[in-house]
Design a protein around this motif. Sequence first.
Motif, PDB file in Angstrom:
ATOM      1  N   GLU A 161      17.174  -6.637  15.285  1.00 42.66           N
ATOM      2  CA  GLU A 161      16.486  -7.913  15.452  1.00 42.66           C
ATOM      3  C   GLU A 161      16.487  -8.699  14.146  1.00 42.66           C
ATOM      4  O   GLU A 161      16.432  -8.118  13.056  1.00 42.66           O
ATOM      5  N   SER A 162      16.511 -10.024  14.263  1.00 44.30           N
ATOM      6  CA  SER A 162      16.498 -10.872  13.064  1.00 44.30           C
ATOM      7  C   SER A 162      15.193 -10.705  12.293  1.00 44.30           C
ATOM      8  O   SER A 162      15.165 -10.854  11.067  1.00 44.30           O
ATOM      9  N   SER A 163      14.099 -10.375  13.005  1.00 45.94           N
ATOM     10  CA  SER A 163      12.812 -10.181  12.335  1.00 45.94           C
ATOM     11  C   SER A 163      12.875  -9.019  11.352  1.00 45.94           C
ATOM     12  O   SER A 163      12.235  -9.051  10.287  1.00 45.94           O
ATOM     13  N   GLN A 164      13.670  -7.992  11.679  1.00 45.40           N
ATOM     14  CA  GLN A 164      13.837  -6.849  10.768  1.00 45.40           C
ATOM     15  C   GLN A 164      14.560  -7.281   9.497  1.00 45.40           C
ATOM     16  O   GLN A 164      14.236  -6.820   8.404  1.00 45.40           O
ATOM     17  N   VAL A 165      15.521  -8.169   9.670  1.00 48.34           N
ATOM     18  CA  VAL A 165      16.290  -8.651   8.519  1.00 48.34           C
ATOM     19  C   VAL A 165      15.397  -9.482   7.609  1.00 48.34           C
ATOM     20  O   VAL A 165      15.468  -9.377   6.383  1.00 48.34           O
ATOM     21  N   TRP A 166      14.529 -10.308   8.217  1.00 46.34           N
ATOM     22  CA  TRP A 166      13.638 -11.126   7.396  1.00 46.34           C
ATOM     23  C   TRP A 166      12.642 -10.249   6.638  1.00 46.34           C
ATOM     24  O   TRP A 166      12.307 -10.540   5.485  1.00 46.34           O
ATOM     25  N   GLU A 167      12.188  -9.182   7.272  1.00 49.72           N
ATOM     26  CA  GLU A 167      11.305  -8.232   6.578  1.00 49.72           C
ATOM     27  C   GLU A 167      12.006  -7.649   5.360  1.00 49.72           C
ATOM     28  O   GLU A 167      11.384  -7.438   4.307  1.00 49.72           O
ATOM     29  N   LYS A 168      13.308  -7.400   5.511  1.00 49.95           N
ATOM     30  CA  LYS A 168      14.088  -6.879   4.382  1.00 49.95           C
ATOM     31  C   LYS A 168      14.188  -7.926   3.272  1.00 49.95           C
ATOM     32  O   LYS A 168      14.104  -7.590   2.086  1.00 49.95           O
ATOM     33  N   VAL A 169      14.351  -9.198   3.655  1.00 46.96           N
ATOM     34  CA  VAL A 169      14.389 -10.281   2.665  1.00 46.96           C
ATOM     35  C   VAL A 169      13.081 -10.301   1.878  1.00 46.96           C
ATOM     36  O   VAL A 169      13.083 -10.372   0.631  1.00 46.96           O
ATOM     37  N   GLU A 170      11.960 -10.233   2.586  1.00 50.31           N
ATOM     38  CA  GLU A 170      10.651 -10.263   1.924  1.00 50.31           C
ATOM     39  C   GLU A 170      10.451  -9.051   1.020  1.00 50.31           C
ATOM     40  O   GLU A 170       9.872  -9.161  -0.067  1.00 50.31           O
ATOM     41  N   GLU A 171      10.934  -7.894   1.481  1.00 48.72           N
ATOM     42  CA  GLU A 171      10.835  -6.673   0.669  1.00 48.72           C
ATOM     43  C   GLU A 171      11.620  -6.829  -0.625  1.00 48.72           C
ATOM     44  O   GLU A 171      11.130  -6.482  -1.714  1.00 48.72           O
ATOM     45  N   GLU A 172      12.850  -7.364  -0.511  1.00 50.96           N
ATOM     46  CA  GLU A 172      13.683  -7.549  -1.697  1.00 50.96           C
ATOM     47  C   GLU A 172      13.109  -8.602  -2.634  1.00 50.96           C
ATOM     48  O   GLU A 172      13.188  -8.477  -3.865  1.00 50.96           O
ATOM     49  N   LEU A 173      12.507  -9.640  -2.055  1.00 44.16           N
ATOM     50  CA  LEU A 173      11.871 -10.668  -2.880  1.00 44.16           C
ATOM     51  C   LEU A 173      10.732 -10.085  -3.701  1.00 44.16           C
ATOM     52  O   LEU A 173      10.573 -10.408  -4.892  1.00 44.16           O
ATOM     53  N   GLN A 174       9.934  -9.230  -3.088  1.00 44.20           N
ATOM     54  CA  GLN A 174       8.818  -8.612  -3.791  1.00 44.20           C
ATOM     55  C   GLN A 174       9.311  -7.718  -4.918  1.00 44.20           C
ATOM     56  O   GLN A 174       8.752  -7.721  -6.023  1.00 44.20           O
ATOM     57  N   GLU A 175      10.376  -6.967  -4.638  1.00 36.82           N
ATOM     58  CA  GLU A 175      10.946  -6.091  -5.668  1.00 36.82           C
ATOM     59  C   GLU A 175      11.491  -6.922  -6.827  1.00 36.82           C
ATOM     60  O   GLU A 175      11.376  -6.535  -7.992  1.00 36.82           O
ATOM     61  N   PHE A 176      12.075  -8.069  -6.505  1.00 34.91           N
ATOM     62  CA  PHE A 176      12.575  -8.969  -7.548  1.00 34.91           C
ATOM     63  C   PHE A 176      11.422  -9.506  -8.390  1.00 34.91           C
ATOM     64  O   PHE A 176      11.486  -9.520  -9.629  1.00 34.91           O
ATOM     65  N   LYS A 177      10.341  -9.936  -7.721  1.00 29.02           N
ATOM     66  CA  LYS A 177       9.174 -10.445  -8.442  1.00 29.02           C
ATOM     67  C   LYS A 177       8.589  -9.381  -9.371  1.00 29.02           C
ATOM     68  O   LYS A 177       8.176  -9.678 -10.502  1.00 29.02           O
ATOM     69  N   ASP A 178       8.559  -8.141  -8.890  1.00 30.72           N
ATOM     70  CA  ASP A 178       8.019  -7.044  -9.702  1.00 30.72           C
ATOM     71  C   ASP A 178       8.829  -6.862 -10.979  1.00 30.72           C
ATOM     72  O   ASP A 178       8.268  -6.649 -12.067  1.00 30.72           O
TER      73      ASP A 178
END
Length: 257
Positions: A161-178
Motif C-alpha cells: 500500500e502507498s500508506s506503507q511507503v509514506w510511513e517509510k518516508v516519515e521514518e527516514e525523515l526522522q532519522e535524517f533530522k536526528d
Amino acid sequence: MNSRENQLKAFDRLLTIMDELREQCPWDKKQTMETLRHLTIEETYELGDAILENDLEEVKKELGDVLLHIVFYSKIGSETKDFDIADVCNSICDKLIDRHPHIYGDVIVENEEEVKQNWEKLKLKEGKTSVLEGVPKGLPALVKANRIQDKVAGVGFDWEESSQVWEKVEEELQEFKDEVKLGNKDAMESEFGDVMFSLVNYARFLKINPENALERTNKKFINRFQYLEGKAKSLNKDLKDMSLAEMDVFWEEAKKI
C-alpha cells in the motif's frame, strides 16, 4: 498521416543520405561510436526537454536527431561487419516478440502490472543473473533510483500500500533530522539519500515520474527567477543590492504568470 509505403521510403531516404555523408563529408567520415556518444546523450536530453514542454514540433525534430544517431551507429557497425540497421531492427523485434508472450504466445495477463512482472522474469530466463543488471551505471541518481525500484517491483519486491511507503518516508525523515542534530556529515548524507530514495518510491506508487516532476520544478524556478532578474533590471537595480522583501514582491508576481 503518411502511409506505410511512404514511411518506408522516408527511412530508405535517410539510410541513403547516411551512406552519402559517410562517404563524402569530412566530419561524418571521421566519427566513431565513441565520438558520437556524448552527442547522443545531449540529443536525448533535448528530446526530453521538448516532451516536457509539450512542443510537438520540436519533439518531431529531436526524434529525427535521435534517429539519425541510431542510423549512424548502425552504419559504423556495418563498416566493421558487426551489425547493420536490419540487425538492429530484427534484434528489437525478436526481443519484443519474446517479451510479449501474452500477445505472441499463449500467456494470459490481467493488467499492466502482470506484464511488467513477466518482463522481468523473462529477462532472468535469458541468462541475466540479477533483475538490476539492466540498470545503466551512468544514469543520473534520481532516474537510477526510480529504475531500481521499478525493476525489483517487477519480481514482487514491493510494498503493498502507498500508506506503507509514506510511513517509510516519515521514518527516514526522522532519522535524517536526528543525524542533523548530531551534526555528523557522513551520517547526514547517508540519511538524506534514504529520504530521497523513499520519496522516489512514494512517487512511483502515485504514478509520478520523479525526474519529470523535479525538472518541471527546475523550469518553473528558472522562469520565476528570470522574471525577477528582468524586473530588477527594469528598475536599474542589482539583485545583490535588493532586500529579500523587495525580491519577494516580484517573486510573488512571477508565481501568478
